[in-house]
Design a protein around this motif. Structure first.
Motif, PDB file in Angstrom:
ATOM      1  N   HIS A 100      30.662  -6.603  19.688  1.00  0.00           N
ATOM      2  CA  HIS A 100      30.673  -4.995  20.018  1.00  0.00           C
ATOM      3  C   HIS A 100      31.470  -4.315  19.073  1.00  0.00           C
ATOM      4  O   HIS A 100      31.196  -3.269  18.628  1.00  0.00           O
ATOM      5  CB  HIS A 100      30.754  -4.901  21.467  1.00  0.00           C
ATOM      6  N   ASP A 101      32.833  -4.629  18.759  1.00  0.00           N
ATOM      7  CA  ASP A 101      33.600  -3.989  18.073  1.00  0.00           C
ATOM      8  C   ASP A 101      33.903  -4.779  16.554  1.00  0.00           C
ATOM      9  O   ASP A 101      34.909  -4.444  15.986  1.00  0.00           O
ATOM     10  CB  ASP A 101      34.843  -4.183  18.876  1.00  0.00           C
ATOM     11  N   ASP A 148      33.013  -3.345  28.025  1.00  0.00           N
ATOM     12  CA  ASP A 148      34.123  -2.634  27.359  1.00  0.00           C
ATOM     13  C   ASP A 148      35.374  -1.945  27.881  1.00  0.00           C
ATOM     14  O   ASP A 148      36.343  -2.214  27.538  1.00  0.00           O
ATOM     15  CB  ASP A 148      33.352  -1.889  26.216  1.00  0.00           C
ATOM     16  N   HIS A 159      32.509   2.901  14.365  1.00  0.00           N
ATOM     17  CA  HIS A 159      32.350   1.578  14.538  1.00  0.00           C
ATOM     18  C   HIS A 159      31.204   0.917  15.109  1.00  0.00           C
ATOM     19  O   HIS A 159      30.800  -0.101  14.876  1.00  0.00           O
ATOM     20  CB  HIS A 159      33.989   1.101  14.976  1.00  0.00           C
ATOM     21  N   LYS A 188      35.289  -2.555  13.905  1.00  0.00           N
ATOM     22  CA  LYS A 188      36.592  -1.872  13.925  1.00  0.00           C
ATOM     23  C   LYS A 188      37.483  -2.862  13.092  1.00  0.00           C
ATOM     24  O   LYS A 188      38.826  -2.893  13.485  1.00  0.00           O
ATOM     25  CB  LYS A 188      36.912  -1.902  15.299  1.00  0.00           C
ATOM     26  N   HIS A 239      27.467   1.180  22.563  1.00  0.00           N
ATOM     27  CA  HIS A 239      28.552   0.967  23.660  1.00  0.00           C
ATOM     28  C   HIS A 239      29.812   1.896  23.784  1.00  0.00           C
ATOM     29  O   HIS A 239      30.419   1.938  24.737  1.00  0.00           O
ATOM     30  CB  HIS A 239      29.169  -0.522  23.135  1.00  0.00           C
ATOM     31  N   THR A 240      29.704   2.666  22.623  1.00  0.00           N
ATOM     32  CA  THR A 240      30.835   3.745  22.981  1.00  0.00           C
ATOM     33  C   THR A 240      30.475   5.022  23.701  1.00  0.00           C
ATOM     34  O   THR A 240      31.181   5.630  24.346  1.00  0.00           O
ATOM     35  CB  THR A 240      31.375   4.282  21.303  1.00  0.00           C
TER      36      THR A 240
END
Ligand code: FE
Ligand code: FE
Length: 192
Positions: free
Chosen positions: A51-52, A129, A85, A55, A111-112
């Motif tokens: 998911h990240d 998250d 990201h 980043k 996801h954000t």
């Protein structure tokens, strides 16, 4: 799809230690939520692990990479680099880590901000998250952790609401998707 172990090794090399620790926390929290809500556990773990993945560098470099890969950024993403990201991560998951599942890619992409009418996998990553064990304490966290396993729509509603108050408090712009997520899940749980 690349092997989970190999992806994990690669991410450990490119992510900062705290970010990697967060990533593993999200992966296992997503697995636990997948058990609860009868979602494919492996899919949830892949989505959590990646998911990240966008980043791995600064927001400025993330923007450069988007240009290089021809990833179109919206007005609000240019204004809110913290969102980039997720989009970049979905691209990297697909092209670098060879994830084929559109469900996993969407879970990474949203996801954000979340979005209206999320799939269960999308909700799981959005929430994981937020609640993974190493997440720093914020006021709504204990409540969200309980709601995550009892009423996930309520958990999404609380998370979106707290993201909005946080952004308002710091005078930062709020993405329309975040507001739509909040409004949609407020209705979903019958809150006025
Ligand atoms: Fe993220
Ligand atoms: Fe994260």
């Amino acid at each position: 799809m690349e092997d989970m172990k190999d992806i994990s090794k690669k991410l450990q090399k490119i992510l900062k230690p705290e970010r990697f620790e967060h990533t593993i926390g999200v992966m296992y929290t997503a697995a636990a939520l997948a058990m609860k809500y009868d979602v494919d556990i492996e899919q949830a773990m892949y989505a959590g692990l990646l998911h990240d993945c966008g980043k791995h560098c600064s927001a400025k470099d993330q923007m450069k990479l988007c240009k290089e890969y021809n990833i179109k950024l919206t007005e609000s993403e240019l204004e809110m680099p913290a969102l980039i990201h997720a989009k970049l991560g979905a691209y990297l998951a697909e092209h670098k880590y060879k994830v084929k599942s559109p469900e996993i890619l969407d879970a990474i992409r949203y996801h954000t901000t979340g979005r209206e009418a999320m799939t269960m996998l999308e909700k799981i990553i959005y929430i994981a998250d937020y609640i993974e064990p190493k997440r720093k304490m914020i006021p709504a966290l204990p409540k969200v952790r309980v709601a995550a396993f009892t009423n996930i729509d309520e958990a999404v509603y609380i998370c979106a609401g707290s993201t909005i108050s946080f952004l308002e408090g710091t005078n930062r712009p709020i993405d329309t998707l975040t507001i739509k997520t909040y409004e949609y899940y407020k209705k979903q749980i019958g809150e006025k």
